[in-house]
Enzyme design. Sequence first.
Site, mmCIF file in Angstrom:
data_model
loop_
_atom_site.group_PDB
_atom_site.id
_atom_site.type_symbol
_atom_site.label_atom_id
_atom_site.label_comp_id
_atom_site.label_asym_id
_atom_site.label_seq_id
_atom_site.Cartn_x
_atom_site.Cartn_y
_atom_site.Cartn_z
ATOM 1 N N HIS A 271 -1.903 9.736 -5.498
ATOM 2 C CA HIS A 271 -1.877 9.483 -4.149
ATOM 3 C C HIS A 271 -1.925 10.926 -3.137
ATOM 4 O O HIS A 271 -1.587 11.998 -3.700
ATOM 5 C CB HIS A 271 -0.226 9.117 -3.940
ATOM 6 C CG HIS A 271 0.175 8.145 -2.613
ATOM 7 N ND1 HIS A 271 0.173 8.988 -1.456
ATOM 8 C CD2 HIS A 271 -0.276 6.973 -2.291
ATOM 9 C CE1 HIS A 271 0.390 7.989 -0.464
ATOM 10 N NE2 HIS A 271 0.197 6.738 -1.043
ATOM 11 N N ASP A 328 -0.159 0.330 -6.255
ATOM 12 C CA ASP A 328 -1.179 -0.659 -6.480
ATOM 13 C C ASP A 328 -1.087 -0.823 -8.363
ATOM 14 O O ASP A 328 -1.488 -1.897 -8.836
ATOM 15 C CB ASP A 328 -2.448 -0.229 -6.288
ATOM 16 C CG ASP A 328 -2.644 -0.248 -4.871
ATOM 17 O OD1 ASP A 328 -3.009 0.572 -4.199
ATOM 18 O OD2 ASP A 328 -2.229 -1.732 -4.366
#
Length: 393
Positions: A271, A328
């Site tokens: 991320h 996700d």
Amino acid sequence: TTGYITLDDGYSNTGSCQSDVTFIDGEKGILRYRGYPIEQIAQNSSFIEAAYLVIFGKLCNQQERDDFADLLSENAPLHQSMLKHFDGYGSNGQPMAILSAMVNSLTAYDPQVMHPEDENDLVYAAASLISKVRTIAAASHKTTIGEPIIYPRKDLKYVENFLHMMFSTPYSEYEPTPEVVRALNMFLVLHADHEQNCSTSTVRMVASSKANMFASASAGISALWGRLHGGANVAVIEMLQKIHDEGVDPSVFMNEVKDKESGRKLMGFGHRVYKNFDPRATILKDAAFDMLEKMNIEDPLLDVALKLEEVALQDDYFVERKLYPNVDFYSGIILRAIGIPLDMFTVMFAIGRMPGWIANWKEVHEDPKARIYRPRQVYQGEVDKLWVPRDQR
Ligand code: SDX
């Protein structure tokens, strides 16, 4: 602690802006919507309550919640002539493409959204968009599987109505279990906003030209579609399914990921902001376990995901780069247990993110000092060239 990064007007080329909506501390794995920790919202709020908080900046009381829910119910149906658009897609329509096109097309049936005059117009536009995005999504699913489009019902709550439109048929009424309703509410809550990610920044960029809310949200849907962003929830399941079906040893797969030549990424990991656990991944992982156990479902892909996570968290390549599961990595396990088809996974992300896009559009729309975003560039091309006629080239 207010969560904004000061910069010059609007967007400069480092892509930052000021906002009151969401705060993230990437080092500590903190995520707050309007100051409230995501863990408390995920535990206590329905998606509609979370949407109200993200858009209007406050926890709704019972009357505000009921009024908002009524507005969503009233605005769930699509204009009858809009349903004809779906016929043109047939079974080839990509649900994300349909969603982006249809959200933009809503202005044809709601012209007042083009020029909202007061807070009532904004509340109407927000409610209409949050409600209709669900109807469009379910209709796009029905279109791609060749089944009749199912109309929303006035007596159902937000998530229940979506599941009805997705899974009921003219011959059978779909009745979701409480586990499914709770899991889908939580999934949508956890996706409601996330600071200036790629798609939200796109929404702000489009909003800065004074484009309407629907057009800006349509652009956000397109940006979300990419595999590095919202499309990752599809890529994660495809990755887990391939490893499972081909019986690939997770450690062998990880070696491929570490080999730059392979171009492989561990989808659902890493991320830009979180250099620690993504708090949403922690909540979704627990919710996935809880849901599968309650529904007595065995999903082999969860076992593959757990093994990949175990290997990654012990591997210097990932530890040094601070790569951890993101939103996700486990979300697809929940969607699979609900029965959502893979081509609708990113659509589910878009439905969840709609309140965040609306809140960010409103911030730009309501900011009297807002200017059109105009990032600059470092020009690297040639200069001072002379044009020559074609017969001399
Ligand atoms: C979302 O921004 C948001 O908030 C997004 C989101 C939201 O709610 O809106 O959180 C939703 O988009 C989550 C992310 C979903 N995408 C994926 O899961 C795709 C896989 N992840 C990567 O593509 C990547 O981690 C990103 C896109 C998420 C972040 O990209 P960055 O910040 O540009 O990361 P990077 O490429 O700078 O990575 C730094 C290093 C690189 O290696 P080196 O060049 O230093 O040797 O880490 C490596 C990268 O190659 N790396 C990965 C990796 N992610 C980063 N290596 C293998 N697998 C990965 N997943």
